[in-house]
Design a protein around this motif. Structure first.
Motif, PDB file in Angstrom:
ATOM      1  N   LEU A  10      72.681  68.980   1.447  1.00 55.94           N
ATOM      2  CA  LEU A  10      73.255  67.877   2.315  1.00 55.94           C
ATOM      3  C   LEU A  10      72.639  66.776   2.151  1.00 55.94           C
ATOM      4  CD1 LEU A  10      72.787  70.227   5.702  1.00 55.94           C
ATOM      5  CD2 LEU A  10      74.830  69.598   4.660  1.00 55.94           C
ATOM      6  N   ALA A  11      71.352  66.596   1.399  1.00 54.82           N
ATOM      7  CA  ALA A  11      71.093  65.101   1.147  1.00 54.82           C
ATOM      8  C   ALA A  11      71.642  64.828   0.095  1.00 54.82           C
ATOM      9  CB  ALA A  11      69.509  65.477   0.861  1.00 54.82           C
ATOM     10  N   MET A  12      71.912  65.493  -1.073  1.00 51.33           N
ATOM     11  CA  MET A  12      72.496  65.032  -2.227  1.00 51.33           C
ATOM     12  C   MET A  12      74.024  64.607  -1.959  1.00 51.33           C
ATOM     13  SD  MET A  12      70.590  67.693  -4.890  1.00 51.33           S
ATOM     14  CE  MET A  12      68.983  67.537  -5.526  1.00 51.33           C
ATOM     15  N   ARG A  13      74.660  65.209  -1.083  1.00 53.41           N
ATOM     16  CA  ARG A  13      75.937  64.968  -0.997  1.00 53.41           C
ATOM     17  C   ARG A  13      76.319  63.572  -0.389  1.00 53.41           C
ATOM     18  NH1 ARG A  13      78.291  70.353   2.201  1.00 53.41           N
ATOM     19  NH2 ARG A  13      79.014  71.344   0.256  1.00 53.41           N
ATOM     20  N   ASN A  14      75.006  62.943   0.309  1.00 54.45           N
ATOM     21  CA  ASN A  14      74.947  61.606   0.735  1.00 54.45           C
ATOM     22  C   ASN A  14      74.682  60.551  -0.580  1.00 54.45           C
ATOM     23  OD1 ASN A  14      75.596  61.922   3.388  1.00 54.45           O
ATOM     24  ND2 ASN A  14      73.556  62.535   3.737  1.00 54.45           N
ATOM     25  N   ARG A  36      81.598  71.494  -8.980  1.00 52.00           N
ATOM     26  CA  ARG A  36      82.264  70.270  -8.681  1.00 52.00           C
ATOM     27  C   ARG A  36      81.972  69.331  -7.835  1.00 52.00           C
ATOM     28  NH1 ARG A  36      87.552  71.610 -10.557  1.00 52.00           N
ATOM     29  NH2 ARG A  36      87.018  73.499 -12.343  1.00 52.00           N
ATOM     30  N   GLU A  37      80.523  69.383  -7.198  1.00 48.50           N
ATOM     31  CA  GLU A  37      80.070  68.303  -6.529  1.00 48.50           C
ATOM     32  C   GLU A  37      78.895  67.569  -7.373  1.00 48.50           C
ATOM     33  OE1 GLU A  37      79.141  68.842  -2.224  1.00 48.50           O
ATOM     34  OE2 GLU A  37      79.560  71.099  -2.705  1.00 48.50           O
ATOM     35  N   GLY A  38      78.833  68.070  -8.522  1.00 52.40           N
ATOM     36  CA  GLY A  38      77.718  67.426  -9.371  1.00 52.40           C
ATOM     37  C   GLY A  38      76.370  67.887  -9.001  1.00 52.40           C
ATOM     38  N   ILE A  39      76.373  68.765  -8.278  1.00 52.63           N
ATOM     39  CA  ILE A  39      74.891  69.329  -7.949  1.00 52.63           C
ATOM     40  C   ILE A  39      74.621  70.686  -8.742  1.00 52.63           C
ATOM     41  CG2 ILE A  39      73.494  70.345  -6.269  1.00 52.63           C
ATOM     42  CD1 ILE A  39      75.326  68.807  -4.077  1.00 52.63           C
ATOM     43  N   ALA A  43      80.160  53.339 -12.475  1.00 53.64           N
ATOM     44  CA  ALA A  43      80.599  53.500 -14.099  1.00 53.64           C
ATOM     45  C   ALA A  43      81.567  54.525 -14.398  1.00 53.64           C
ATOM     46  CB  ALA A  43      79.325  53.219 -14.785  1.00 53.64           C
ATOM     47  N   LYS A  44      80.804  55.786 -13.835  1.00 51.60           N
ATOM     48  CA  LYS A  44      81.629  57.081 -14.220  1.00 51.60           C
ATOM     49  C   LYS A  44      82.564  57.619 -13.181  1.00 51.60           C
ATOM     50  CE  LYS A  44      77.434  58.470 -16.636  1.00 51.60           C
ATOM     51  NZ  LYS A  44      76.429  59.619 -16.863  1.00 51.60           N
ATOM     52  N   GLY A  45      82.577  56.846 -12.131  1.00 53.52           N
ATOM     53  CA  GLY A  45      83.577  57.197 -10.977  1.00 53.52           C
ATOM     54  C   GLY A  45      83.021  58.591 -10.584  1.00 53.52           C
ATOM     55  N   LEU A  46      81.841  58.877 -10.514  1.00 60.46           N
ATOM     56  CA  LEU A  46      81.714  60.450 -10.310  1.00 60.46           C
ATOM     57  C   LEU A  46      80.587  60.322  -9.220  1.00 60.46           C
ATOM     58  CD1 LEU A  46      81.333  61.971 -13.775  1.00 60.46           C
ATOM     59  CD2 LEU A  46      83.307  62.538 -12.244  1.00 60.46           C
ATOM     60  N   HIS A  47      80.593  61.271  -8.319  1.00 60.98           N
ATOM     61  CA  HIS A  47      79.152  61.551  -7.383  1.00 60.98           C
ATOM     62  C   HIS A  47      77.865  61.614  -8.192  1.00 60.98           C
ATOM     63  CE1 HIS A  47      76.821  63.565  -4.437  1.00 60.98           C
ATOM     64  NE2 HIS A  47      77.710  62.775  -3.599  1.00 60.98           N
ATOM     65  N   THR A  48      77.010  61.183  -8.156  1.00 61.76           N
ATOM     66  CA  THR A  48      75.919  61.304  -8.667  1.00 61.76           C
ATOM     67  C   THR A  48      75.072  62.865  -8.447  1.00 61.76           C
ATOM     68  OG1 THR A  48      74.533  60.356  -7.090  1.00 61.76           O
ATOM     69  CG2 THR A  48      75.269  58.815  -8.825  1.00 61.76           C
ATOM     70  N   GLY A  49      75.442  63.448  -7.243  1.00 62.59           N
ATOM     71  CA  GLY A  49      74.923  64.859  -7.211  1.00 62.59           C
ATOM     72  C   GLY A  49      73.449  64.967  -7.438  1.00 62.59           C
ATOM     73  N   ASP A  92      68.775  65.327 -19.277  1.00 64.25           N
ATOM     74  CA  ASP A  92      69.012  66.116 -20.921  1.00 64.25           C
ATOM     75  C   ASP A  92      69.485  67.421 -20.609  1.00 64.25           C
ATOM     76  OD1 ASP A  92      67.588  64.000 -22.013  1.00 64.25           O
ATOM     77  OD2 ASP A  92      65.725  64.963 -22.049  1.00 64.25           O
ATOM     78  N   SER A  93      69.439  67.866 -19.474  1.00 63.31           N
ATOM     79  CA  SER A  93      70.122  69.445 -18.925  1.00 63.31           C
ATOM     80  C   SER A  93      71.577  69.140 -18.185  1.00 63.31           C
ATOM     81  CB  SER A  93      69.329  70.075 -18.146  1.00 63.31           C
ATOM     82  OG  SER A  93      69.102  69.631 -16.925  1.00 63.31           O
ATOM     83  N   SER A  94      72.135  67.915 -18.482  1.00 66.92           N
ATOM     84  CA  SER A  94      73.351  67.733 -17.576  1.00 66.92           C
ATOM     85  C   SER A  94      74.466  68.541 -17.621  1.00 66.92           C
ATOM     86  CB  SER A  94      74.025  66.131 -18.109  1.00 66.92           C
ATOM     87  OG  SER A  94      74.131  66.051 -19.358  1.00 66.92           O
ATOM     88  N   TYR A  95      74.506  69.514 -18.644  1.00 65.15           N
ATOM     89  CA  TYR A  95      75.637  70.284 -18.928  1.00 65.15           C
ATOM     90  C   TYR A  95      75.167  71.791 -18.550  1.00 65.15           C
ATOM     91  CZ  TYR A  95      80.224  71.771 -20.635  1.00 65.15           C
ATOM     92  OH  TYR A  95      81.407  72.563 -20.382  1.00 65.15           O
ATOM     93  N   MET A  96      73.772  71.865 -17.970  1.00 66.70           N
ATOM     94  CA  MET A  96      73.327  73.126 -17.392  1.00 66.70           C
ATOM     95  C   MET A  96      73.504  73.418 -15.998  1.00 66.70           C
ATOM     96  SD  MET A  96      70.060  73.309 -20.096  1.00 66.70           S
ATOM     97  CE  MET A  96      69.558  74.899 -19.420  1.00 66.70           C
ATOM     98  N   THR A  97      73.987  74.693 -16.003  1.00 66.18           N
ATOM     99  CA  THR A  97      74.051  74.815 -14.260  1.00 66.18           C
ATOM    100  C   THR A  97      74.180  76.576 -14.253  1.00 66.18           C
ATOM    101  OG1 THR A  97      74.645  74.440 -12.048  1.00 66.18           O
ATOM    102  CG2 THR A  97      76.434  74.774 -13.721  1.00 66.18           C
ATOM    103  N   GLY A  98      73.643  77.123 -13.267  1.00 67.67           N
ATOM    104  CA  GLY A  98      73.472  78.637 -13.206  1.00 67.67           C
ATOM    105  C   GLY A  98      72.572  79.200 -14.329  1.00 67.67           C
ATOM    106  N   THR A  99      71.747  78.601 -14.980  1.00 73.17           N
ATOM    107  CA  THR A  99      71.071  79.206 -15.996  1.00 73.17           C
ATOM    108  C   THR A  99      69.873  79.956 -15.317  1.00 73.17           C
ATOM    109  OG1 THR A  99      71.902  77.457 -17.529  1.00 73.17           O
ATOM    110  CG2 THR A  99      69.855  78.724 -18.103  1.00 73.17           C
TER     111      THR A  99
END
Length: 272
Positions: A132-136, A190-193, A142-148, A237-244
């Motif tokens: 809930l906090a990270m959604r805010n 897809r939320e960047g979290i 620069a990237k046009g993306l939610h920072t998550g 450094d682990s930006s492409y890692m999730t669910g690990t």
């Protein structure tokens, strides 16, 4: 040179000792503003003072919370956002292994319930309010993306392999942490979290332990080594890692027959 967590806002539970203590210091060293959360407030305050003395350019505060109470977890996350304006890293590290935890025949229901309240519900609530906090958090223009953000949950090597030293409530709770982390990683990708679990092997204690013979590296781990793994998962450094399931176990969960000889490397010194 900016640190790996420069200007990020982090919350660490169980920050007064062990992995939480070493992670708090390491995160601050790498530029993060840190809220140190522990049920033992004097322990967290001691770490906070150390951080304030060593790293005056980062913000830090100690906060008392029992992660077995949802209202305490929410209050801790709210405090981090109040102090730092956002939350980028949530390290759900606090947990217990009750001395009366045993096998399926001897573990009392009250021990099971207490262990799962802290180790499973505490992580669930930490994830819930961090999401809930990270959604805010603002959008990266620069990237046009939610920072998550990055959410790290402490599991254990016992969630991956069985042991003849029974601690059933603890083992089951850590297996739940692994499964919960994987599912949340998929739901919120897809939320960047990002969600990753960290699985420490047995850590160094004062007493001789019969498990030493099973460790491929010939020594127990140090809390600071797990903290370095948490830093990696917290950082970009682990930006492409999730669910690990990130194992920091000296090779234990991959071992069948262990090598003979002296330890390959000496243990690192603590950051304390």
């Amino acid at each position: 040179m900016p640190g790996r967590l420069q200007d990020k806002a982090a919350l660490i539970t169980g920050a007064g000792s062990g992995i939480g203590l070493e992670s708090s210091i390491l995160f601050a060293q790498e530029g993060a503003n840190v809220l140190l959360v522990d049920v033992n407030l004097p322990a967290a305050e001691k770490v906070q003072k150390l951080i304030a003395d060593r790293f005056p350019n980062v913000k830090s505060a100690a906060f008392k919370a029992d992660v077995g109470k949802e209202e305490d977890v929410k209050a801790a996350v709210d405090k981090a956002v109040e102090l730092f304006g956002r939350l980028d890293v949530m390290f759900n590290n606090a947990g217990i292994m009750h001395p009366a935890d045993d096998n399926a025949l001897n573990t009392e229901e009250k021990i099971w319930d207490l262990t799962h309240t802290i180790n499973v519900k505490g992580v669930w609530w930490g994830c819930k309010y961090a999401i809930l906090a990270m959604r805010n958090n603002p959008v990266d223009e620069a990237k046009g993306l939610h920072t998550g953000g990055s959410i790290i949950n402490t599991a254990s090597f016992v969630a991956i392999m069985g042991a003849a030293t029974p601690q059933l409530a603890y083992t089951a709770s850590k297996g739940a942490v692994l499964a919960m982390t994987r599912e949340l990683a998929m739901v919120h990708a897809r939320e960047g979290i990002r969600f990753n679990s960290i699985c420490p092997g047995p850590l160094k204690t004062q007493k001789r332990d019969r498990r030493l013979v099973h460790l491929p590296m010939g020594r127990f781990g140090e809390a600071v080594e797990v903290a370095k793994g948490a830093l990696f998962l917290a950082s970009d450094d682990s930006s492409y890692m999730t669910g690990t399931d990130f194992k920091v176990d000296g090779g234990l969960t991959s071992a069948y027959v262990t090598p003979i000889g002296e330890p390959a490397l000496p243990p690192p010194s603590s950051l304390v």
